[in-house]
Design a protein around this motif. Structure first.
Motif, PDB file in Angstrom:
ATOM      1  N   HIS A  79       0.804  -1.219   0.000  1.00  0.00           N
ATOM      2  CA  HIS A  79       0.000   0.000   0.000  1.00  0.00           C
ATOM      3  C   HIS A  79       0.839   1.272   0.000  1.00  0.00           C
ATOM      4  O   HIS A  79       0.552   2.193  -0.761  1.00  0.00           O
ATOM      5  N   TRP A  80       1.841   1.369   0.865  1.00  0.00           N
ATOM      6  CA  TRP A  80       2.621   2.605   0.931  1.00  0.00           C
ATOM      7  C   TRP A  80       3.443   2.839  -0.326  1.00  0.00           C
ATOM      8  O   TRP A  80       3.430   3.958  -0.853  1.00  0.00           O
TER       9      TRP A  80
ATOM     10  N   TYR B  47      -0.771  12.009   7.288  1.00  0.00           N
ATOM     11  CA  TYR B  47       0.542  11.958   7.928  1.00  0.00           C
ATOM     12  C   TYR B  47       1.403  13.153   7.552  1.00  0.00           C
ATOM     13  O   TYR B  47       2.148  13.678   8.373  1.00  0.00           O
ATOM     14  N   PHE B  48       1.302  13.614   6.308  1.00  0.00           N
ATOM     15  CA  PHE B  48       2.040  14.793   5.878  1.00  0.00           C
ATOM     16  C   PHE B  48       1.553  16.040   6.611  1.00  0.00           C
ATOM     17  O   PHE B  48       2.359  16.870   7.044  1.00  0.00           O
TER      18      PHE B  48
ATOM     19  N   TRP C   1      -4.435   8.818   3.616  1.00  0.00           N
ATOM     20  CA  TRP C   1      -3.558   8.587   4.764  1.00  0.00           C
ATOM     21  C   TRP C   1      -2.180   9.195   4.590  1.00  0.00           C
ATOM     22  O   TRP C   1      -1.646   9.791   5.535  1.00  0.00           O
ATOM     23  N   PRO C   2      -1.553   9.107   3.415  1.00  0.00           N
ATOM     24  CA  PRO C   2      -0.297   9.851   3.271  1.00  0.00           C
ATOM     25  C   PRO C   2      -0.490  11.357   3.458  1.00  0.00           C
ATOM     26  O   PRO C   2       0.377  12.035   4.018  1.00  0.00           O
TER      27      PRO C   2
ATOM     28  N   ALA D 166       1.050   3.964  -2.877  1.00  0.00           N
ATOM     29  CA  ALA D 166       0.562   5.324  -2.628  1.00  0.00           C
ATOM     30  C   ALA D 166       1.562   6.356  -3.119  1.00  0.00           C
ATOM     31  O   ALA D 166       1.177   7.367  -3.720  1.00  0.00           O
ATOM     32  N   TYR D 167       2.849   6.127  -2.875  1.00  0.00           N
ATOM     33  CA  TYR D 167       3.865   7.066  -3.354  1.00  0.00           C
ATOM     34  C   TYR D 167       3.870   7.126  -4.882  1.00  0.00           C
ATOM     35  O   TYR D 167       4.008   8.201  -5.469  1.00  0.00           O
TER      36      TYR D 167
ATOM     37  N   TRP E  28       2.914  15.948  10.068  1.00  0.00           N
ATOM     38  CA  TRP E  28       4.331  16.260  10.049  1.00  0.00           C
ATOM     39  C   TRP E  28       4.552  17.770   9.925  1.00  0.00           C
ATOM     40  O   TRP E  28       5.433  18.333  10.558  1.00  0.00           O
TER      41      TRP E  28
ATOM     42  N   ILE F  75       0.791   9.073  -6.052  1.00  0.00           N
ATOM     43  CA  ILE F  75       0.968  10.507  -5.853  1.00  0.00           C
ATOM     44  C   ILE F  75       1.875  11.082  -6.946  1.00  0.00           C
ATOM     45  O   ILE F  75       1.580  12.134  -7.522  1.00  0.00           O
TER      46      ILE F  75
ATOM     47  N   VAL G 140      -5.725   8.770  -1.701  1.00  0.00           N
ATOM     48  CA  VAL G 140      -4.465   8.682  -0.960  1.00  0.00           C
ATOM     49  C   VAL G 140      -4.533   9.543   0.299  1.00  0.00           C
ATOM     50  O   VAL G 140      -3.625  10.295   0.619  1.00  0.00           O
TER      51      VAL G 140
END
Length: 86
Positions: A26-27, A70-71, A66-67, A30-31, A74, A34, A64
């Motif tokens: 998944h991650w 989290y961003f 969840w990214p 996702a990248y 951050w 994006i 997307v």
């Protein structure tokens, strides 16, 4: 339908298919989504105008999310430290 909207629809179908894969993919997926989705949103905006571009941006952000969450956390971390919240 313009080429940019076709590409955006194909992006959504690929994103849905990648969501069916095991969680360890998944991650990285996702990248990749994006990295490919940002130019597609720009192309949709260029060909069709700002309203379809905003709709495409919202659709991509919902896929997307969840990214993005989290961003945002951050980015907010230094503000919370400065206010003494953390």
């Amino acid at each position: 339908m313009t080429l940019s909207l076709v590409l955006a629809c194909v992006w959504v179908v690929i994103a849905a298919a990648l969501g069916l894969l095991p969680a360890r993919f998944h991650w990285p997926a996702a990248y990749g989504l994006i990295a490919v989705g940002i130019p597609i949103v720009g192309y949709v905006t260029y060909q069709n105008g700002p309203l379809p571009g905003l709709i495409a941006l919202g659709a991509g952000a919902s896929v997307v999310r969840w990214p993005l969450v989290y961003f945002a956390r951050w980015l907010a971390r230094p503000l919370r430290r400065r206010q003494g919240g953390e």
